[in-house]
Design a protein around this motif. Structure first.
Motif, PDB file in Angstrom:
ATOM      1  N   LEU A  16      13.478  20.816  -4.921  1.00 28.48           N
ATOM      2  CA  LEU A  16      12.276  21.500  -4.491  1.00 28.48           C
ATOM      3  C   LEU A  16      12.353  21.606  -2.974  1.00 28.48           C
ATOM      4  N   ASP A  17      12.272  22.821  -2.438  1.00 33.70           N
ATOM      5  CA  ASP A  17      12.267  23.022  -0.995  1.00 33.70           C
ATOM      6  C   ASP A  17      10.825  23.052  -0.493  1.00 33.70           C
ATOM      7  N   ILE A  18      10.501  22.160   0.434  1.00 31.83           N
ATOM      8  CA  ILE A  18       9.202  22.166   1.108  1.00 31.83           C
ATOM      9  C   ILE A  18       9.462  22.647   2.530  1.00 31.83           C
ATOM     10  N   ILE A  19       8.969  23.835   2.833  1.00 31.72           N
ATOM     11  CA  ILE A  19       9.359  24.536   4.056  1.00 31.72           C
ATOM     12  C   ILE A  19       8.172  24.705   4.992  1.00 31.72           C
ATOM     13  N   ALA A  20       8.360  24.278   6.236  1.00 26.01           N
ATOM     14  CA  ALA A  20       7.372  24.523   7.292  1.00 26.01           C
ATOM     15  C   ALA A  20       7.960  25.531   8.265  1.00 26.01           C
ATOM     16  N   THR A  21       7.295  26.660   8.427  1.00 25.46           N
ATOM     17  CA  THR A  21       7.750  27.693   9.353  1.00 25.46           C
ATOM     18  C   THR A  21       6.961  27.603  10.652  1.00 25.46           C
ATOM     19  N   GLN A  40       9.221  26.089  -2.715  1.00 26.39           N
ATOM     20  CA  GLN A  40       9.973  27.011  -3.554  1.00 26.39           C
ATOM     21  C   GLN A  40      11.214  26.327  -4.099  1.00 26.39           C
ATOM     22  N   PRO A  41      11.781  26.871  -5.165  1.00 29.00           N
ATOM     23  CA  PRO A  41      13.001  26.287  -5.742  1.00 29.00           C
ATOM     24  C   PRO A  41      14.155  26.366  -4.766  1.00 29.00           C
ATOM     25  N   GLY A  42      15.013  25.330  -4.774  1.00 28.43           N
ATOM     26  CA  GLY A  42      16.174  25.317  -3.892  1.00 28.43           C
ATOM     27  C   GLY A  42      17.237  24.348  -4.372  1.00 28.43           C
ATOM     28  N   GLY A  43      18.041  23.867  -3.435  1.00 31.08           N
ATOM     29  CA  GLY A  43      19.222  23.065  -3.751  1.00 31.08           C
ATOM     30  C   GLY A  43      20.432  23.973  -3.770  1.00 31.08           C
ATOM     31  N   LYS A  44      21.518  23.560  -3.109  1.00 30.01           N
ATOM     32  CA  LYS A  44      22.680  24.437  -3.009  1.00 30.01           C
ATOM     33  C   LYS A  44      23.212  24.842  -4.368  1.00 30.01           C
ATOM     34  N   GLY A  45      23.246  23.907  -5.313  1.00 35.62           N
ATOM     35  CA  GLY A  45      23.744  24.237  -6.644  1.00 35.62           C
ATOM     36  C   GLY A  45      22.877  25.275  -7.327  1.00 35.62           C
ATOM     37  N   ALA A  46      21.572  25.018  -7.362  1.00 35.83           N
ATOM     38  CA  ALA A  46      20.651  25.955  -8.011  1.00 35.83           C
ATOM     39  C   ALA A  46      20.659  27.311  -7.315  1.00 35.83           C
ATOM     40  N   ASN A  47      20.700  27.307  -5.990  1.00 32.11           N
ATOM     41  CA  ASN A  47      20.733  28.576  -5.244  1.00 32.11           C
ATOM     42  C   ASN A  47      21.953  29.406  -5.641  1.00 32.11           C
TER      43      ASN A  47
END
Length: 296
Positions: A16-21, A40-47
């Motif tokens: 799980l990507d928790i992103i602060a812009t 949003q969904p993430g992780g190098k493998g899943a991406n």
């Protein structure tokens, strides 16, 4: 939906990507206000698995999530993108992996990964079919990557990120290694790799055989929104392009165009066209002797 492209099995991380812009990245000990938060969904493998599926490949994901709400969200995101998740383990004792990410207005980022379930799964009972290309990264245990290399009988690809020392056995088994220019410098043993693709950001990418440059392609010009998923999209595209029979230069050009599309998308798992569309785009640009420019 597959369009006849090679089957790609991704062994890797699901986060799980928790992103602060923010306007700019904080310095050590500094607090910056006014950020915008998103998950949003993430992780190098899943991406990479999602990118392969969206490009039209047949994609299978092998990894792990926790038995929690975040894990269910990650599985749903993979499935909705067309990725086969039958071999994604759901682990009761571990939380779903999480990446804490700060992104500035130019798309540069700082990332801290909390691996959770990514560091607790194995390949026990998992088999690879003879026609499957296997793609790994280094956000899961090195022992898992080595096991995948040993089990895979066909084309085996390693995206050597994050950078770390690689066992000689693993490096020799790799049919292709993909890194950015920083990772290439941090892993000296890569100069002996059979085949390695190196990305240079706005300066494009190149292919090396045992340290000798054999191909290169310029970058596509595009406005940067987020660089998080661009390298993963590049990896998926390059693997599909090479396995579809494109030569090194054409495959790099196609992967550069896909990466540029990803850079222009704020998502870690960006929307992409089919690979054949990028092949046509780069072919037309090459025939006209033009630099590729994607919509901004």
């Amino acid at each position: 939906m597959s369009t006849g492209l090679p089957a790609v099995t991704v062994v890797g991380s699901i986060n799980l990507d928790i992103i602060a812009t923010t306007d700019r990245l904080p310095t050590a000990g500094e607090t910056i206000g006014g950020g915008v938060l998103q998950q949003q969904p993430g992780g190098k493998g899943a991406n990479q698995a999602v990118a392969a599926a969206r490009l039209g490949g047949s994609a299978r994901m092998i990894g792990a999530v926790g038995n929690d709400a975040q894990g269910r969200l990650m599985l749903e995101a993979l499935s909705s993108a067309g990725v086969d998740t039958a071999d994604v383990a759901v682990l009761d004792g571990d939380a779903t992996g999480t990446a804490l990410i700060v992104v500035d207005r130019d798309g540069e980022n700082q990332i801290v990964v909390c691996p959770g379930a990514n560091s607790a799964f194995s390949l026990e009972g998992v088999e690879f079919q003879p026609d499957e290309t296997v793609l790994c990264q280094l956000e899961v245990g090195l022992d898992v990557v080595l096991e995948a290399a040993r089990k895979s009988s066909r084309f085996f690809v390693l995206n050597a990120a994050p950078a770390m020392d690689l066992p000689a056995e693993l490096l020799e088994r790799c049919d292709l290694v993909i890194v950015n220019e920083t990772e290439y410098e941090l892993i000296p043993a890569l100069v002996n790799a059979k085949l390695i693709a190196v990305t240079y950001g706005k300066d494009g990418s190149a292919m090396f055989e045992r340290g000798r440059k054999v191909a290169e392609a310029p970058a596509a010009a595009v406005k940067v929104a987020n660089t998080i998923g661009a390298g993963d999209a590049f990896c998926a595209a390059l693997v599909l392009a090479l396995r579809s029979g494109l030569d090194y230069t054409r495959a790099l050009a196609v992967a550069n165009a896909v990466g540029a599309d990803a850079v222009g998308d704020p998502s870690s798992q960006p929307a992409l066209a089919l690979l054949q569309d990028y092949v046509a785009l780069t072919t037309n640009a090459a025939d006209a002797g033009q630099r590729i420019v994607l919509s901004e």
